[in-house]
Design a protein around this motif. Sequence first.
Motif, PDB file in Angstrom:
ATOM      1  N   ILE A  84      40.138 -33.908 -55.819  1.00 19.83           N
ATOM      2  CA  ILE A  84      40.772 -33.576 -54.546  1.00 19.83           C
ATOM      3  C   ILE A  84      42.025 -32.738 -54.779  1.00 19.83           C
ATOM      4  CG2 ILE A  84      41.911 -34.507 -52.500  1.00 19.83           C
ATOM      5  CD1 ILE A  84      38.906 -34.858 -52.536  1.00 19.83           C
ATOM      6  N   ALA A  85      42.815 -33.128 -55.786  1.00 18.82           N
ATOM      7  CA  ALA A  85      44.031 -32.374 -56.101  1.00 18.82           C
ATOM      8  C   ALA A  85      43.694 -30.937 -56.486  1.00 18.82           C
ATOM      9  CB  ALA A  85      44.802 -33.066 -57.226  1.00 18.82           C
ATOM     10  N   LEU A  90      44.209 -25.452 -55.196  1.00 16.25           N
ATOM     11  CA  LEU A  90      43.629 -24.112 -55.180  1.00 16.25           C
ATOM     12  C   LEU A  90      43.713 -23.519 -53.772  1.00 16.25           C
ATOM     13  CD1 LEU A  90      42.090 -21.767 -56.432  1.00 16.25           C
ATOM     14  CD2 LEU A  90      39.953 -23.029 -55.998  1.00 16.25           C
ATOM     15  N   GLY A  91      43.434 -24.328 -52.772  1.00 15.95           N
ATOM     16  CA  GLY A  91      43.518 -23.845 -51.393  1.00 15.95           C
ATOM     17  C   GLY A  91      44.921 -23.371 -51.051  1.00 15.95           C
ATOM     18  N   ALA A  92      45.933 -24.123 -51.506  1.00 15.44           N
ATOM     19  CA  ALA A  92      47.322 -23.736 -51.246  1.00 15.44           C
ATOM     20  C   ALA A  92      47.643 -22.392 -51.883  1.00 15.44           C
ATOM     21  CB  ALA A  92      48.266 -24.818 -51.779  1.00 15.44           C
ATOM     22  N   ARG A  93      47.177 -22.188 -53.130  1.00 16.10           N
ATOM     23  CA  ARG A  93      47.436 -20.922 -53.809  1.00 16.10           C
ATOM     24  C   ARG A  93      46.709 -19.758 -53.137  1.00 16.10           C
ATOM     25  NH1 ARG A  93      45.399 -20.791 -58.977  1.00 16.10           N
ATOM     26  NH2 ARG A  93      44.497 -22.879 -58.971  1.00 16.10           N
ATOM     27  N   ALA A 150      38.308 -26.511 -46.425  1.00 16.16           N
ATOM     28  CA  ALA A 150      39.559 -27.040 -46.971  1.00 16.16           C
ATOM     29  C   ALA A 150      40.345 -25.971 -47.716  1.00 16.16           C
ATOM     30  CB  ALA A 150      39.272 -28.222 -47.894  1.00 16.16           C
ATOM     31  N   LEU A 151      39.639 -25.066 -48.382  1.00 17.73           N
ATOM     32  CA  LEU A 151      40.314 -23.966 -49.078  1.00 17.73           C
ATOM     33  C   LEU A 151      40.928 -22.978 -48.101  1.00 17.73           C
ATOM     34  CD1 LEU A 151      37.741 -23.161 -51.923  1.00 17.73           C
ATOM     35  CD2 LEU A 151      39.910 -24.374 -52.150  1.00 17.73           C
ATOM     36  N   ALA A 152      40.300 -22.812 -46.954  1.00 23.55           N
ATOM     37  CA  ALA A 152      40.730 -21.785 -46.005  1.00 23.55           C
ATOM     38  C   ALA A 152      41.817 -22.246 -45.056  1.00 23.55           C
ATOM     39  CB  ALA A 152      39.528 -21.296 -45.192  1.00 23.55           C
ATOM     40  N   ASP A 153      41.874 -23.541 -44.749  1.00 21.35           N
ATOM     41  CA  ASP A 153      42.747 -24.015 -43.678  1.00 21.35           C
ATOM     42  C   ASP A 153      43.541 -25.238 -44.138  1.00 21.35           C
ATOM     43  OD1 ASP A 153      43.199 -23.950 -40.522  1.00 21.35           O
ATOM     44  OD2 ASP A 153      42.908 -26.030 -41.104  1.00 21.35           O
ATOM     45  N   GLU A 154      44.853 -25.216 -43.941  1.00 19.55           N
ATOM     46  CA  GLU A 154      45.703 -26.314 -44.417  1.00 19.55           C
ATOM     47  C   GLU A 154      45.378 -27.633 -43.716  1.00 19.55           C
ATOM     48  OE1 GLU A 154      50.440 -27.456 -44.986  1.00 19.55           O
ATOM     49  OE2 GLU A 154      49.860 -25.640 -43.888  1.00 19.55           O
ATOM     50  N   SER A 155      45.141 -27.574 -42.406  1.00 18.72           N
ATOM     51  CA  SER A 155      44.829 -28.799 -41.672  1.00 18.72           C
ATOM     52  C   SER A 155      43.512 -29.403 -42.149  1.00 18.72           C
ATOM     53  CB  SER A 155      44.764 -28.517 -40.167  1.00 18.72           C
ATOM     54  OG  SER A 155      46.032 -28.148 -39.672  1.00 18.72           O
ATOM     55  N   ALA A 156      42.546 -28.536 -42.442  1.00 18.18           N
ATOM     56  CA  ALA A 156      41.267 -29.014 -42.976  1.00 18.18           C
ATOM     57  C   ALA A 156      41.471 -29.642 -44.346  1.00 18.18           C
ATOM     58  CB  ALA A 156      40.269 -27.869 -43.055  1.00 18.18           C
ATOM     59  N   SER A 157      42.366 -29.045 -45.141  1.00 14.22           N
ATOM     60  CA  SER A 157      42.673 -29.588 -46.463  1.00 14.22           C
ATOM     61  C   SER A 157      43.268 -30.990 -46.334  1.00 14.22           C
ATOM     62  CB  SER A 157      43.661 -28.659 -47.182  1.00 14.22           C
ATOM     63  OG  SER A 157      44.049 -29.196 -48.428  1.00 14.22           O
ATOM     64  N   MET A 192      46.090 -39.513 -39.487  1.00 17.07           N
ATOM     65  CA  MET A 192      46.650 -40.839 -39.754  1.00 17.07           C
ATOM     66  C   MET A 192      47.498 -40.873 -41.026  1.00 17.07           C
ATOM     67  SD  MET A 192      45.811 -43.226 -37.517  1.00 17.07           S
ATOM     68  CE  MET A 192      44.633 -43.522 -36.179  1.00 17.07           C
ATOM     69  N   SER A 193      46.908 -40.418 -42.124  1.00 13.84           N
ATOM     70  CA  SER A 193      47.617 -40.441 -43.400  1.00 13.84           C
ATOM     71  C   SER A 193      46.867 -39.592 -44.400  1.00 13.84           C
ATOM     72  CB  SER A 193      47.750 -41.874 -43.929  1.00 13.84           C
ATOM     73  OG  SER A 193      46.474 -42.426 -44.162  1.00 13.84           O
ATOM     74  N   VAL A 194      47.574 -39.196 -45.451  1.00 12.71           N
ATOM     75  CA  VAL A 194      46.940 -38.450 -46.541  1.00 12.71           C
ATOM     76  C   VAL A 194      47.132 -39.254 -47.815  1.00 12.71           C
ATOM     77  CG1 VAL A 194      46.954 -36.322 -47.877  1.00 12.71           C
ATOM     78  CG2 VAL A 194      47.372 -36.248 -45.414  1.00 12.71           C
ATOM     79  N   LEU A 195      46.049 -39.453 -48.542  1.00 13.51           N
ATOM     80  CA  LEU A 195      46.117 -40.264 -49.756  1.00 13.51           C
ATOM     81  C   LEU A 195      47.043 -39.633 -50.787  1.00 13.51           C
ATOM     82  CD1 LEU A 195      42.335 -41.112 -50.096  1.00 13.51           C
ATOM     83  CD2 LEU A 195      44.144 -42.625 -49.277  1.00 13.51           C
ATOM     84  N   PRO A 196      47.657 -40.438 -51.652  1.00 14.20           N
ATOM     85  CA  PRO A 196      48.553 -39.911 -52.687  1.00 14.20           C
ATOM     86  C   PRO A 196      47.866 -38.837 -53.519  1.00 14.20           C
ATOM     87  CG  PRO A 196      48.685 -42.305 -52.596  1.00 14.20           C
ATOM     88  CD  PRO A 196      47.538 -41.906 -51.702  1.00 14.20           C
ATOM     89  N   GLY A 197      48.589 -37.751 -53.778  1.00 14.01           N
ATOM     90  CA  GLY A 197      48.050 -36.673 -54.600  1.00 14.01           C
ATOM     91  C   GLY A 197      47.257 -35.667 -53.829  1.00 14.01           C
ATOM     92  N   GLY A 198      47.119 -35.862 -52.514  1.00 12.80           N
ATOM     93  CA  GLY A 198      46.282 -34.965 -51.734  1.00 12.80           C
ATOM     94  C   GLY A 198      47.031 -34.031 -50.822  1.00 12.80           C
TER      95      GLY A 198
END
Length: 301
Positions: A84-85, A90-93, A150-157, A192-198
């Motif tokens: 997931i990380a 990669l999506g962020a970059r 997920a790579l294309a959109d931050e909210s999807a990520s 709701m929440s994002v798991l640690p590292g994600g």
Amino acid sequence: MGRDTTGEFVQRIVADAARSLYAVPLADFVASRKALAASAKTEVAAELGAKEGTAAAKEILALRKPTVTAWAMNLASREDRGVIADLVGLGARMRAAQARLDASVLTSVRGERDATITAYVERVAEVATAAGAALSASGRDEVRATAIAALADESASDAVASGQLTRALSYSGFGEVDLSGAVGLTSSGSIMSVLPGGRSDAEPESPESSPEAEVDEDELTEEELAAAVAAAKAAKAEAKAAQKARQAAEQELAGAEAEMAQAQADLEAAEDAARAARKAVIAAQKRLDSARSQVAASKRP
């Protein structure tokens, strides 16, 4: 409650319940949802009152049961934070490079993109099989489409990293990814929440942490600027061509409408002439009949 406000307390309870709910086996989802709602109702009611407890329970009961594919992706999000990380990072970059029109970075990560998507799909399939629910070919396609989104959109990520997907995602190639009914949300509409590292907290990455930032500036190079100008000129030329085509079509339409109007006028004139001719024929017939009658009368003794 500590320093939590009333709203923060309720949302924390609901988020904790959602995090637990989307981690249970799919067959236990409905029963677990009811149990978590009842527990939250009791806890919130004891702290804030029965009304708030009921509202919290309703929020939990409204959480949707995930599809098999979404459940498998949620399971992978919990069991393998590394994959997931990799996807989130990669999506962020890629989005940061896209924002500054950095074609060189986007080109250089194509291989990494393909490998990351493949690794994600395979890992999701593995955890699903291990849990006794092997993914079908269409399920794998949905996982791949979700990774691309997920790579294309931050909210999807963030949705993928939350481990609380309720359905697969897809990206049309432009605009934002539609997350409606796709992830567990709070009453305010946030995930709701994002798991640690994600989390994609490094978007865009700082110059110190981004390898590309050490050699790439936010400003465009001369080649990139020239390419952008050429693209703009091409778009302008296409727009002009489209405008000319539209004007030509409008002129053709106007000409056709004028011809139609003239033809209608000619038709009406012809109809008027036909009516007049019929009247003349009738009058002539009457005169002919009268003359014949007079001739016949003159011949009688």
